[in-house]
Write an enzyme that holds these catalytic residues in place. Structure first.
Site, mmCIF file in Angstrom:
data_model
loop_
_atom_site.group_PDB
_atom_site.id
_atom_site.type_symbol
_atom_site.label_atom_id
_atom_site.label_comp_id
_atom_site.label_asym_id
_atom_site.label_seq_id
_atom_site.Cartn_x
_atom_site.Cartn_y
_atom_site.Cartn_z
ATOM 1 N N TYR A 191 0.796 -1.223 0.000
ATOM 2 C CA TYR A 191 0.000 0.000 0.000
ATOM 3 C C TYR A 191 0.832 1.279 0.000
ATOM 4 C CZ TYR A 191 -3.640 -3.401 1.095
ATOM 5 O OH TYR A 191 -4.495 -4.475 1.051
ATOM 6 N N TYR B 251 -11.403 -2.057 1.179
ATOM 7 C CA TYR B 251 -11.497 -1.793 2.626
ATOM 8 C C TYR B 251 -10.322 -0.935 3.075
ATOM 9 C CZ TYR B 251 -7.720 -4.825 4.446
ATOM 10 O OH TYR B 251 -6.498 -5.367 4.782
ATOM 11 N N ARG B 252 -9.401 -0.644 2.169
ATOM 12 C CA ARG B 252 -8.114 -0.048 2.494
ATOM 13 C C ARG B 252 -7.480 0.280 1.151
ATOM 14 N NH1 ARG B 252 -3.920 -4.078 5.582
ATOM 15 N NH2 ARG B 252 -2.144 -2.685 5.857
#
Lengths: 540, 540
Positions: free
Chosen positions: B121, B497-498
């Protein structure tokens, strides 16, 4: 009603001065309503007129006759600090939005309730007098039910009874988790207060998933996955993306929750309830220490209740059947009466859920640990038909019962207020809390009626102070007792997880200045006119 | 480093214009740092000077040589949109407060990281260039460990490895729940991102209890029971009193979390891991539908991982060992290579925890359901020594492994970015998501490397896009592919979700205007100068 004579007495004694201050409205019934402070009577009347235009004449309650049910509560309120100005009952989100607009215009404070049965904590009554009850009971649709996922989306007026009936009518393989007096209580209301129940889904807020919140300015926020177009995940995934917001709308006054999602427990093939009967009050420590590891490793999957004898007996008996004196009931008397009814001084209820084989593999481990505490481990084989065992057998499978209402009949005219401090789930804590609670209750002349709800790592001690609301003297004493309880428990770090409207601010102080400051900032950001439930949990 | 040649190329091609805009700082190493927009160089230098006075010379990083580790990430960043201006590493809460004061004075944006290993991420890199990394890795104390309750209070720099070592050294009867590459990852960081793991405690935020948050103005908020004087309940009871606040500090930029409480899983007497091997890609639907009821009734208590063959193989193999072409690996080739390694197209890992008797009573129920999907149900008896089985055997007991780092070596120089859309845990959803993901990945010339993490009622589909970060062409293609993934999944209601820092805003848009509006109001209330992590999860 005892309420009438009490109010009459107050007035004649001059103690009711606060009630007759500028905001008070005399009523032909001899009671009072209270106008919001700083809202002149004609402005209030104009606001009421606008509300009537929104919801219809019959759904605005602004006189003594129609508001009387909203001011009824079991907690003491000698100084009339929790008297509403009236009530308005919308039937849709559109109407809630329109009502909030009026409230902003007139600075009319609104106290939202779902069904208003917040029994030990003030029922529908507001944190401060003059607020108008925003009664959401007409919004009572079960909006969605996913029978694969066991999820439901409901409006605030949906009661546990209503959802129970829906499940039975449609033969859906799920169980509810109910709080005390579940049938008449709202799922939404109880979950927003972070109430707890008796099954593996006993921590209601844990099992909540997705909400719709109407903010003070009418903004309609759907939390979690609720605003994602084409999503069918609103009730499946709790957290969503970005800051997780649901929590700030529980025990709060930051918005009006108009829809709420919940997870439901799959109905197990086999259900086996247990009770551990312990002879002595001091056994509470050993039992607590026996429960903790099993809640942590989930061998006991449900919310365990350690019920004190007096709390249990008060459901089905009145005080004079046990003890005629005004003095607190002696332990030996209580113990003897409990024994006659098949009860110990503590009666610890838990259950196993699964298959015959899994339960058979688990049961011996639990039996051996509880036997080591000196308690008797009993099941249906010994206890079937015992009203308390049957009561908890019903609760631990999410069944419907109103039997706990019996508590308010313990002593004179219905009066009861709950105090629920939390502690780590350790024997030393329950031992200390029980000793302190008993000391304070007896000092003020009340019976110590305890229950402990044991979660995974913490427990709620639920202390029910039962008094005669028909007696001003007893009401005043109950108030003083409760204040001492909150204060002295607080000094030991044992603070309430929830509060009756009478001690909301006192408890909030115990949670620290930074907490209050952050809550105040959030309130200002989301409800700058402070029209939603001012005073709720100590937040102006 | 491939990064150098890429940057050189960019610069010569003129594509790096954004890097050399006013804020860019040329570096002798040929890389760049970026100053915060609208913060003149001399003001930035003055701020750096003040930070040095707080934490010491050696803990402020503001030149190319010392900041290079902070800008390293595996995701594509061709336009230099995630380049920090430097880093500052405090060792105490006092220092964090002092740093925030400086940041407010100079309007210096700070991007807090715990250890900065947010692997798929963006690692430590910020949502927008010019932010200074607030590196909390030096705050790495295990502050409290309650061995009765299995609770811990840690600082942000504590890694799973560190806590694991502490538990082993003290022979404490608890297991961790680790995320991918757990040993080098921070408990606090992963939990705040709402990461998930592999044991019954796999939903980390569910298992979090109490936090300390330093707000932008230096206010130190302890959530839950943390501010109650004399309380020992901070890590025992999650909800506290009044609005539950912890959630708004996860995936957010409303404060800097400086302490976090977690619950740990009691070590079970017996642990038995399973894998279900499924032959075909389309089996994903049947397996999903088999898992769901067991996660809901808790017969499978842990976070189930359905691992695609390619995700599995990439841990221990490089792409060219399987397929020499640039075209996506054909299913049949993949299937054959997987089979040679004892893997199916899906490999579904779950475990049982308890006593021999309880596991024996549970296992046949699971075996029969998974066999009905056509999968092979395998345990240690058949799979011991298989590296993938051993990997998940380690993970499902919270053990330490770094093996998933292998994924970034799949194709050329390390490049990987994760996309993790959620869906209800239903076969029709995984079937549809797999088809769509495969279509898009293959359209852009990438291999579909999937995993599904199945919670109780929802699942996260973790799609790892592995590319050659040494190739600008491939990096650009990876970016475009990821944008199409986020967009097209979003149209079907499947949102992440992220998010990696590169798509934080794009994802936020999919969660609706009201959500963004509320987040903006909260941000304004808690960080009016917007100095903490602007752009985080799309919140300015």
């Amino acid at each position: 009603m005892s309420g009438l004579s009490r109010r009459d007495m107050l007035r004649s004694a001059g103690a009711g001065g606060a009630l007759l201050a500028s905001g008070a409205v005399a009523s032909p019934l001899g009671g009072t309503r209270m106008l919001p402070p700083e809202l002149p009577r004609d402005r209030f009347a104009a606001a009421v007129g606008e509300l009537r235009a929104i919801v219809g004449e019959e759904w605005v309650f602004a006189d003594e006759a129609t508001t009387i049910s909203y001011k009824k509560s079991f907690i003491p309120d000698l100084r009339g600090e929790h008297v509403p100005s009236g009530a308005v009952a919308p039937r849709s989100v559109d109407e809630v939005q329109a009502i909030l607009k009026v409230a902003n215009t007139y600075k009319l404070p609104l106290w939202p309730v779902s069904t208003g049965h917040n029994m030990g904590y003030g029922m529908a009554t507001p944190a401060s007098s003059g607020q108008m009850i925003l009664d959401l009971k007409r919004m009572n649709r079960i909006l969605e039910f996913d029978a694969d996922l066991g999820t439901v989306l409901v409006e605030p007026g949906v009661t546990y009874q209503q959802l129970n009936d829906y499940i039975e009518e449609n033969d859906l393989p799920f169980w509810l988790d109910v709080p005390t007096v579940g049938p008449i209580v709202s799922l939404v209301g109880n979950t927003l207060e972070r109430g707890v129940g008796y099954t593996p889904y006993g921590d209601h807020f844990f099992m909540q998933c997705g909400m719709e919140v109407c903010l003070a300015d009418g903004t309609l926020l759907k939390t979690g996955m609720g605003s994602v177009r084409n999503s069918n995940t609103w009730q499946a995934f709790k957290w969503g993306y970005g800051p997780y917001l649901d929590g700030i709308f529980t025990q709060s006054n930051f918005g009006v929750v108009t829809k709420l999602g919940m997870w439901l427990m799959p109905r197990p093939p086999v259900y086996k309830p247990f009770v551990v009967r312990s002879a002595n009050l001091e056994d509470v420590a050993k039992v607590t220490d026996a429960i903790r590891p099993f809640r942590m490793n989930n061998l006991i999957p449900n919310g365990v209740l350690m019920m004190g004898a007096l709390y249990q007996l008060a459901m089905f008996h009145r005080r004079h059947e046990i003890w005629e004196e005004d003095t607190p009931i002696p332990d030996e008397v209580l113990k003897a009466f409990a024994a006659k009814n098949g009860l110990g001084m503590w009666n610890t209820y838990f259950a196993l859920y699964g298959t015959e084989e899994i339960i058979a593999a688990t049961e011996p481990i639990l039996r051996s640990a509880f036997a080591a505490t000196g308690g008797e481990v009993l099941t249906e084989a010994e206890m079937a038909g015992n009203p308390w065992f049957e009561h908890h057998r019903t609760l631990m499978r999410g069944g419907m019962t109103l039997e706990e209402i019996g508590l308010v009949r313990w002593r004179g005219a219905g009066g009861a207020v709950a105090f629920a401090p939390v502690a780590p789930a350790k024997g030393a804590e329950t031992f200390g809390q029980t000793a302190l609670a008993k000391e304070i209750m007896e000092k003020w002349g009340f019976d110590y009626a305890p229950a402990y709800a044991v979660g995974g790592r913490e427990l709620h001690h639920i202390i029910f102070l039962m008094f005669d609301k028909g007696s001003d003297e007893e009401s005043a004493r109950a108030e003083q007792c409760m204040e001492e309880m909150v204060t002295r428990f607080g000094e030991k770090g044992w603070c309430a997880y929830r509060s009756s409207v009478s001690t909301m601010d006192l408890v909030a102080q115990q949670y620290g200045a930074e907490n209050r400051d952050v809550n105040a900032r959030l309130k200002q950001a989301l409800d700058p006119n402070h029209i939603i439930a001012p005073g709720k949990q100590g937040i102006a």
